[in-house]
Write a protein that holds these residues in place. Structure first.
Motif, PDB file in Angstrom:
ATOM      1  N   GLN A 128       0.848  -1.180   0.000  1.00 39.95           N
ATOM      2  CA  GLN A 128       0.000   0.000   0.000  1.00 39.95           C
ATOM      3  C   GLN A 128       0.890   1.240   0.000  1.00 39.95           C
ATOM      4  O   GLN A 128       1.945   1.251   0.636  1.00 39.95           O
ATOM      5  CB  GLN A 128      -0.916   0.032   1.233  1.00 39.95           C
ATOM      6  N   SER A 129       0.474   2.280  -0.706  1.00 43.63           N
ATOM      7  CA  SER A 129       1.243   3.523  -0.748  1.00 43.63           C
ATOM      8  C   SER A 129       1.113   4.268   0.575  1.00 43.63           C
ATOM      9  O   SER A 129       0.076   4.202   1.256  1.00 43.63           O
ATOM     10  CB  SER A 129       0.763   4.403  -1.903  1.00 43.63           C
ATOM     11  N   VAL A 130       2.161   4.995   0.927  1.00 45.77           N
ATOM     12  CA  VAL A 130       2.258   5.692   2.216  1.00 45.77           C
ATOM     13  C   VAL A 130       1.928   7.170   2.012  1.00 45.77           C
ATOM     14  O   VAL A 130       2.362   7.782   1.030  1.00 45.77           O
ATOM     15  CB  VAL A 130       3.670   5.534   2.809  1.00 45.77           C
ATOM     16  N   LEU A 131       1.163   7.745   2.941  1.00 42.17           N
ATOM     17  CA  LEU A 131       0.829   9.169   2.888  1.00 42.17           C
ATOM     18  C   LEU A 131       1.922   9.976   3.585  1.00 42.17           C
ATOM     19  O   LEU A 131       2.256   9.713   4.741  1.00 42.17           O
ATOM     20  CB  LEU A 131      -0.522   9.422   3.560  1.00 42.17           C
ATOM     21  N   TYR A 132       2.459  10.985   2.869  1.00 41.65           N
ATOM     22  CA  TYR A 132       3.492  11.865   3.403  1.00 41.65           C
ATOM     23  C   TYR A 132       2.963  13.294   3.504  1.00 41.65           C
ATOM     24  O   TYR A 132       2.061  13.695   2.771  1.00 41.65           O
ATOM     25  CB  TYR A 132       4.724  11.860   2.490  1.00 41.65           C
ATOM     26  N   VAL A 133       3.573  14.064   4.402  1.00 45.05           N
ATOM     27  CA  VAL A 133       3.253  15.479   4.539  1.00 45.05           C
ATOM     28  C   VAL A 133       4.554  16.256   4.634  1.00 45.05           C
ATOM     29  O   VAL A 133       5.558  15.753   5.169  1.00 45.05           O
ATOM     30  CB  VAL A 133       2.357  15.739   5.781  1.00 45.05           C
ATOM     31  N   ARG A 134       4.562  17.468   4.111  1.00 49.55           N
ATOM     32  CA  ARG A 134       5.725  18.326   4.256  1.00 49.55           C
ATOM     33  C   ARG A 134       5.258  19.772   4.378  1.00 49.55           C
ATOM     34  O   ARG A 134       4.205  20.144   3.852  1.00 49.55           O
ATOM     35  CB  ARG A 134       6.696  18.170   3.093  1.00 49.55           C
ATOM     36  N   GLU A 135       6.043  20.571   5.051  1.00 50.90           N
ATOM     37  CA  GLU A 135       5.722  21.986   5.210  1.00 50.90           C
ATOM     38  C   GLU A 135       6.412  22.757   4.095  1.00 50.90           C
ATOM     39  O   GLU A 135       7.642  22.818   4.028  1.00 50.90           O
ATOM     40  CB  GLU A 135       6.171  22.489   6.581  1.00 50.90           C
ATOM     41  N   GLY A 136       5.608  23.317   3.202  1.00 49.59           N
ATOM     42  CA  GLY A 136       6.163  23.981   2.028  1.00 49.59           C
ATOM     43  C   GLY A 136       6.451  22.973   0.939  1.00 49.59           C
ATOM     44  O   GLY A 136       6.748  21.798   1.211  1.00 49.59           O
ATOM     45  N   LEU A 137       6.395  23.420  -0.311  1.00 51.47           N
ATOM     46  CA  LEU A 137       6.583  22.517  -1.434  1.00 51.47           C
ATOM     47  C   LEU A 137       7.956  21.872  -1.426  1.00 51.47           C
ATOM     48  O   LEU A 137       8.116  20.724  -1.845  1.00 51.47           O
ATOM     49  CB  LEU A 137       6.360  23.275  -2.750  1.00 51.47           C
ATOM     50  N   ASN A 138       8.960  22.579  -0.921  1.00 50.42           N
ATOM     51  CA  ASN A 138      10.325  22.055  -0.916  1.00 50.42           C
ATOM     52  C   ASN A 138      10.745  21.520   0.447  1.00 50.42           C
ATOM     53  O   ASN A 138      11.920  21.223   0.670  1.00 50.42           O
ATOM     54  CB  ASN A 138      11.300  23.149  -1.366  1.00 50.42           C
ATOM     55  N   GLY A 139       9.787  21.406   1.371  1.00 51.18           N
ATOM     56  CA  GLY A 139      10.107  20.884   2.687  1.00 51.18           C
ATOM     57  C   GLY A 139      10.411  19.395   2.656  1.00 51.18           C
ATOM     58  O   GLY A 139      10.115  18.689   1.688  1.00 51.18           O
TER      59      GLY A 139
END
Length: 723
Positions: A128-139
């Motif tokens: 299953q694919s993993v959900l990622y989060v980042r602050e800002g497009l280049n974070g």
């Protein structure tokens, strides 16, 4: 009226026969040309009267999928099928190559809330694919939710995610074993910890957050007296406050007086209106609204004409924006003033075009309109008043997936793919009107050797139908190419050029892939869809049969090298054409198919909603049309049917697995030649969504090995690893 003549004596006979059925040692692919020793499938004397027509239903007993008798029968079928497939000569090599080709890193289209960007990522063979989060497009991205940790075998999947507008919470839905039933949970995005909130009784609903993230609206089914969710009835809209138990959720909108109406909620971005899209089938819907700023407000039916599809896009004060097929078979965009919602006051923002409008997003004060032009994607940009401003250049003839962005953003994201392009993620800068590539998937296979053509052929009634054909660039039109003809043709679904690693291996093996845009689909507007529904459903089958004849006449293949495949409604397609024209195909792969057209509507309220495409046997005229092509009812003894591998999942609660069970029993009983009829039942699997990678590879390995074993072609000796 049903004449129930199936006695307990018959059930006992079935059980006794199954307990003595063949073992795995009795089946070997070394003797594939010999008659297979199928499990016993006794025929009952059950007869049902439809409008004065007596219809035999000898395999009705298989509808009781949880009975010991049926489960023994399924296990016996697998004891025949699985060893047969495992012993096929090319099966292991195919699995090895499929594993190699599937093993590439890929990411989904990013979506943004506030300053946070989210995306799914798979390292190649993750189940299953993993959900990622980042602050800002280049974070730096960090994993937010890994569904692979929810089960040992990868069969618990993440089906939907909805981030609160303030990006504080993530509501997400998980499915166990591919079931349509999901459980909603809530996760704190900063801490990565789940709250205590658990919501059940839900199938197809998203959640729609209040702007402050304090709660959300969703739709769920009512409960039975025993406390179980009852999907034989329609859903109602509820409000859930974060931190509260589901039993405290308030019921907001209940249309149960209309048994087939299902309302689904969406809150406008300013939090002023709750918009309920009310569905009843797949050809039209209504829109009702509630003013959330007025405690005394009552629901208003602002669009209640059932004259087309209305999809809510966004809002601006009193204006609600919709894309609609009402008065425009190819789609248009309208603005509806909630204070004057009558059609004479609607403002047309984007007029109908020759291309088919499939999706619209309102981002940065612009409408991004995704069109299909001859079944491939194009994106056009319009300002808030509907004036055209830009055409977004795409890398080629392919498909756009998941336009994302919100009204306050100055960027939108989308992913482009084609039959030979695994996926390019693009960012459109609204101020600069420029497109930049931010990610590109790299397949382990060399895809440069393959070409895609779009051709047009004539169906039985003279209608022109388009078809994509993919093959090696140096193909010889000598009628000796193993060819896979894949189709769907229903529910306004559009088949467009997109990447599938399983097809790469088929192409590597010298195969031709052909995908026609059949009537019933959504490639060419509402009229194209309607031309393949109800009393016109035979058009879909005629289009598919004509596609097969085109491939034969043009020298791509021959009946001895031609296989057909389809899933769900496409499984119906395969079942119908192989019973109508059995000599035209060498092999058939009906997957999770709707195959008993007289009783499909009895399994759930969701299934009954398919009547907008199929019609219902309760109507005399529609019964006649359904009975004429229903695969289960059109299997005839003494006919040589193609080699057939029927696949389904025992957890499939969208298209009940008994469709496949009945079809397998009927075909095995009727088959007059040595072509095998096999039933492969995947345990811990549903209708297809959320299937783990290892299971998908296993199933495709079986299917391709089966086809290549049955198609008579000199190309069979080609090297799997040629590329």
């Amino acid at each position: 009226m049903n004449k129930l003549l199936f006695s307990m004596v018959t059930i006992m006979t079935v059980s006794a026969a199954l307990s003595a059925c063949t073992t795995t040692e009795q089946v070997s692919a070394e003797h594939a040309d010999e008659e297979l020793d199928y499990p016993v499938s006794p025929r009952s004397d059950q007869v049902t009267d439809y409008h004065g027509n007596s219809v035999q239903e000898p395999y009705r007993w298989l509808e009781d999928v949880n009975s010991q008798t049926t489960q023994q029968w399924v296990a016996a079928q697998n004891r025949v099928t699985l060893p047969y497939l495992a012993d096929l000569e090319q099966r292991d090599a195919l699995k090895t190559r499929l594993t190699q080709v599937w093993n590439y890193e890929r990411s989904s289209t990013p979506f943004r809330h506030g300053r946070f960007y989210f995306h799914f990522q798979n390292n190649g063979l993750q189940d299953q694919s993993v959900l990622y989060v980042r602050e800002g497009l280049n974070g730096a991205p960090r994993p937010l939710l890994d569904p692979n940790q929810l089960s040992d075998d990868g069969t618990v999947s993440l089906t939907r995610v909805m981030v609160s507008p303030n990006a504080r919470y993530l509501a997400y839905a998980i499915s166990d074993g591919g079931s349509d039933w999901v459980e909603f949970r809530v996760r704190d995005i900063q801490s990565g910890e789940d709250l205590a909130d658990r919501l059940t009784g839900i199938k197809f609903s998203n959640v729609s957050w209040l702007p402050d993230g304090s709660g959300f609206y969703y739709s769920r089914y009512p409960e039975t007296p025993a406390g179980d969710a009852d999907d034989s009835r329609s859903v109602a809209i509820y409000f859930h406050r974060i931190g509260s138990a589901q039993r405290n959720d308030r019921r907001i909108y209940d249309l149960s007086q209309y048994p087939s109406w299902n309302p689904y909620p969406e809150v406008t971005r300013d939090g002023r209106f709750l918009v309920a899209t009310v569905t009843d089938g797949f050809s039209s819907n209504a829109v009702h609204i509630l003013d959330l700023t007025n405690r005394d407000a009552r629901w208003r039916r602002i669009i209640d004409y059932w004259d087309g599809l209305y999809e809510f896009i966004d809002s601006d004060a009193n204006l609600l924006f919709f894309s609609t097929t009402a008065g425009a078979e190819n789609g248009r965009v309208i603005a509806v003033d909630v204070n004057r919602p009558q059609p004479q006051h609607w403002q047309e923002l984007i007029a109908e075009r020759d291309a088919t409008l499939r999706e619209v997003r309102y981002v940065g004060g612009k409408f991004f309109a995704h069109y299909l032009d001859d079944a491939h994607s194009q994106i056009e940009v319009f300002n808030a008043y509907g004036r055209h401003e830009d055409s977004v250049e795409l890398p080629g003839i392919g498909s756009v997936d998941s336009l994302t962005g919100q009204a306050s953003h100055l960027e939108t994201f989308f992913t482009y793919s084609s039959f030979t392009e695994p996926g390019v993620t693009l960012r459109y800068d609204i101020e600069q009107q420029q497109v930049e590539e931010i990610d590109r998937a790299q397949s382990p296979a060399d895809l440069s050797n393959y070409r895609t053509r779009q051709v047009w052929y004539e169906s039985d009634d003279g209608t022109a139908v388009s078809m994509f054909i993919v093959h090696r660039h140096d193909i010889e039109l000598d009628s000796a190419n193993p060819t896979l003809l894949y189709g769907y043709g229903g529910f306004n679904v559009a088949l467009t050029p997109s990447y599938n690693p399983s097809y790469t291996v088929w192409l590597e093996h010298g195969g031709v892939l052909a995908i026609p845009n059949l009537r019933g689909g959504g490639e060419y507007g509402a009229n194209w869809h309607q031309a393949g529904t109800k009393l016109n459903k035979q058009n879909v089958f005629d289009d598919f049969i004509s596609a097969a004849r085109y491939l034969i006449d043009e020298g791509y293949t021959s009946p001895q090298q031609l296989a057909i495949q389809g899933a769900s409604n496409g499984g119906l397609l395969v079942g119908a054409v192989m019973t109508q024209q059995p000599s035209l195909f060498a092999a058939a792969l009906p997957d999770v198919g709707v195959l008993d057209m007289l009783r499909y509507h009895t399994s759930s309220a969701n299934a009954k909603a398919w009547g907008s495409d199929y019609g219902l046997a309760t109507d005399a005229e529609e019964f006649a049309a359904l009975h004429a092509y229903s695969p289960v009812h059109n299997v005839e003894p003494g006919v040589c049917y193609p080699a057939t591998l029927i696949t389904t999942g025992d957890h499939d609660d969208r298209v009940a697995p008994w469709h496949s069970y009945k079809f397998a029993a009927a075909l095995q009983n009727a088959q007059s030649c040595d072509n095998p009829v096999l039933l492969r039942v995947e345990t811990r699997a549903g209708h297809g969504a959320g299937t783990p990678t290892w299971m998908r590879i296993d199933q495709v390995s079986d299917q391709w090995a089966f086809l290549l074993d049955k198609l008579q072609s000199e190309s069979q000796s080609s090297n799997l690893n040629a590329d």
